[in-house]
Scaffold this active site. Structure first.
Site, PDB file in Angstrom:
ATOM      1  N   HIS A  64      -6.430 -21.463  10.096  1.00  0.00           N
ATOM      2  CA  HIS A  64      -7.761 -21.867   9.624  1.00  0.00           C
ATOM      3  C   HIS A  64      -8.456 -20.702   8.897  1.00  0.00           C
ATOM      4  O   HIS A  64      -9.046 -20.893   7.835  1.00  0.00           O
ATOM      5  CB  HIS A  64      -8.658 -22.364  10.761  1.00  0.00           C
ATOM      6  CG  HIS A  64     -10.100 -22.380  10.364  1.00  0.00           C
ATOM      7  ND1 HIS A  64     -10.656 -23.396   9.616  1.00  0.00           N
ATOM      8  CD2 HIS A  64     -11.077 -21.434  10.515  1.00  0.00           C
ATOM      9  CE1 HIS A  64     -11.916 -23.097   9.336  1.00  0.00           C
ATOM     10  NE2 HIS A  64     -12.199 -21.915   9.875  1.00  0.00           N
ATOM     11  N   ASP A  87      -8.082  -7.238   0.124  1.00  0.00           N
ATOM     12  CA  ASP A  87      -7.212  -7.427   1.281  1.00  0.00           C
ATOM     13  C   ASP A  87      -8.027  -7.039   2.501  1.00  0.00           C
ATOM     14  O   ASP A  87      -8.935  -6.210   2.398  1.00  0.00           O
ATOM     15  CB  ASP A  87      -5.975  -6.518   1.224  1.00  0.00           C
ATOM     16  CG  ASP A  87      -6.313  -5.101   1.652  1.00  0.00           C
ATOM     17  OD1 ASP A  87      -6.893  -4.355   0.842  1.00  0.00           O
ATOM     18  OD2 ASP A  87      -6.030  -4.737   2.818  1.00  0.00           O
ATOM     19  N   CYS A 116      -8.533 -28.143  11.072  1.00  0.00           N
ATOM     20  CA  CYS A 116      -9.833 -28.822  11.178  1.00  0.00           C
ATOM     21  C   CYS A 116      -9.673 -30.342  11.148  1.00  0.00           C
ATOM     22  O   CYS A 116     -10.466 -31.069  11.735  1.00  0.00           O
ATOM     23  CB  CYS A 116     -10.767 -28.343  10.073  1.00  0.00           C
ATOM     24  SG  CYS A 116     -11.275 -26.634  10.349  1.00  0.00           S
ATOM     25  N   CYS A 173      -8.660 -28.015   6.101  1.00  0.00           N
ATOM     26  CA  CYS A 173      -7.333 -27.527   6.514  1.00  0.00           C
ATOM     27  C   CYS A 173      -6.768 -28.436   7.605  1.00  0.00           C
ATOM     28  O   CYS A 173      -7.502 -29.213   8.226  1.00  0.00           O
ATOM     29  CB  CYS A 173      -7.400 -26.067   6.981  1.00  0.00           C
ATOM     30  SG  CYS A 173      -7.826 -25.814   8.717  1.00  0.00           S
ATOM     31  N   CYS A 201     -14.377 -27.849   6.246  1.00  0.00           N
ATOM     32  CA  CYS A 201     -13.042 -27.316   5.936  1.00  0.00           C
ATOM     33  C   CYS A 201     -12.037 -28.465   5.970  1.00  0.00           C
ATOM     34  O   CYS A 201     -12.088 -29.306   6.856  1.00  0.00           O
ATOM     35  CB  CYS A 201     -12.658 -26.248   6.957  1.00  0.00           C
ATOM     36  SG  CYS A 201     -10.986 -25.596   6.736  1.00  0.00           S
ATOM     37  N   ASP A 236       0.868  -1.185   0.000  1.00  0.00           N
ATOM     38  CA  ASP A 236       0.000   0.000   0.000  1.00  0.00           C
ATOM     39  C   ASP A 236       0.903   1.232   0.000  1.00  0.00           C
ATOM     40  O   ASP A 236       2.122   1.124   0.104  1.00  0.00           O
ATOM     41  CB  ASP A 236      -0.964  -0.039   1.196  1.00  0.00           C
ATOM     42  CG  ASP A 236      -0.258  -0.008   2.527  1.00  0.00           C
ATOM     43  OD1 ASP A 236       0.968   0.158   2.549  1.00  0.00           O
ATOM     44  OD2 ASP A 236      -0.926  -0.158   3.559  1.00  0.00           O
TER      45      ASP A 236
HETATM   46 ZN   LIG Z   1     -10.097 -25.303   8.850  1.00  0.00          ZN
END
Ligand SMILES: [Zn+2]
Length: 371
Positions: free
Chosen positions: A330, A261, A304, A301, A299, A89
């Protein structure tokens, strides 16, 4: 820089943006790396989450450790061990956030460093220079963020100052990084249009929308997005700065925005707020103390897969740093999965169904809009 729209569904589009350090797919979410780090995540974590580009903060990095020092150490990419694209930025928004401590003139802005009180004078030219010292792949033009609310006259003179600064930024930009201009004009569509026309004349590589998510109502924001969606040139990437919640992102993609963002997924993770496919979950709440379920059953990931809500609740209560790290992982993974789902839906021509399912699963009303 090369930008190619590959698929579109009404205003929504799925594109590739080729930058000097690699390509990214859009719509894209850029995690915010304020101090040369996305708080709580290693670069390997970031890559695992599917992040292809991150945002670096000019204001923070120029104060600590200093852009000249980063340049001497080989640039921001080497310094933080991130070899993929970085957008920086301009520092303008953070300076604007200092409020009354800032003096703005035609030449630039004067303020004191919050760390050591040192007087700093920042101009459009040195904002570009700092971003180039950092080695940014997408350099943002230095602008003045218009106050909200603002009278037409104030919004107009602020936008016109930003456009004079934009012309100076273009002149000061020397490297092969991409240069994005920022449309200002507050909540006034005619000022927004004038700002866009001036940026198109200056010829910037991409167009950002600034001065939104500064306290306006959702209706006001959507009105500006709807207006801009008709005016923005198709062949340039579009970046909505500082937005936002998953539903804000989905809504803006509907109006043709390509890049986002926001500090929400990282900052909120540290406060126990987790984003899930069914809405926001506060891991601090008592019912999770004995819950063996993952944060989000949809999810995939590693958090999880391997940890329960009860464990994250415990880490939060005991103030363990691993709690913030896992929660951030996460949340960023969730945002990047959402962006992937959005891109796939546009590619496969099922974006209308995606929107319906998205709002249904969160019990939200779908706002009127294209598609
Ligand atoms: Zn997750």
């Amino acid at each position: 820089m090369k930008f190619k729209v590959k698929h579109s569904s009404d205003f929504a589009r799925c594109s590739s943006l080729e930058l000097r350090r690699g390509s990214i797919q859009t719509p894209a979410f850029m995690p915010v790396g304020t101090n040369g780090t996305v708080k709580g995540l290693s670069v390997d974590d970031l890559k695992e989450t599917g992040s292809e580009i991150i945002l670096g903060n000019t204001y923070h990095l120029m104060l600590r450790p200093g852009d000249e020092n980063i340049k001497k150490l080989g640039g921001l990419h080497k310094f933080m061990n991130w070899n993929n694209p970085i957008l920086t930025d301009s520092g303008g928004f953070q300076v604007w956030s200092l409020g009354e401590l800032v003096k703005i003139s035609e030449e630039g802005v004067r303020f004191s460093s919050p760390y050591d009180g040192k007087k700093i004078f920042m101009t459009p030219e040195n904002s570009i220079n700092i971003q180039e010292n950092l080695g940014s792949d997408i350099v943002m033009m230095f602008d003045e963020c218009t106050d909200y609310p603002s009278t037409f006259e104030n919004a107009k003179s602020s936008m016109e100052l930003s456009m004079r600064w934009a012309a100076r930024c273009k002149k000061a930009h020397k490297t092969d990084s991409a240069l994005f201009g920022i449309v200002q004009g507050g909540m006034y569509t005619d000022l927004r249009e004038q700002s866009l026309m001036e940026l198109l004349e200056i010829e910037t590589d991409g167009i950002a929308l600034g001065g939104l998510s500064v306290g306006e109502s959702k209706e006001e924001k959507l009105e500006i997005l709807a207006f801009m969606s008709e005016k923005l040139p198709i062949e340039k990437p579009r970046y909505l700065m500082g937005v936002g919640r998953p539903e804000d992102i989905v809504e803006a993609v509907r109006y043709g925005i390509d890049m986002f963002d926001c500090v929400l997924p990282t900052r909120n993770a540290r406060n126990g707020q987790l984003f899930t496919s069914e809405g926001v979950l506060n891991i601090r709440n008592a019912p999770y103390k004995m819950s063996d379920n993952p944060i989000d059953k949809n999810c995939y990931c590693k958090v999880c897969k391997n940890y329960s809500r009860a464990y994250l609740n415990h880490l939060d209560r005991t103030n363990e740093m691993l709690g913030s790290m896992l929660s951030t992982y996460h949340n960023i993974f969730y945002y990047q999965s959402l962006m992937k789902d959005i891109r796939n839906a546009i590619k496969n021509n099922i974006f209308a169904k995606f929107l319906k399912d998205f709002y249904n699963s969160r019990n939200l009303d779908m706002p009127e809009g294209p598609i």
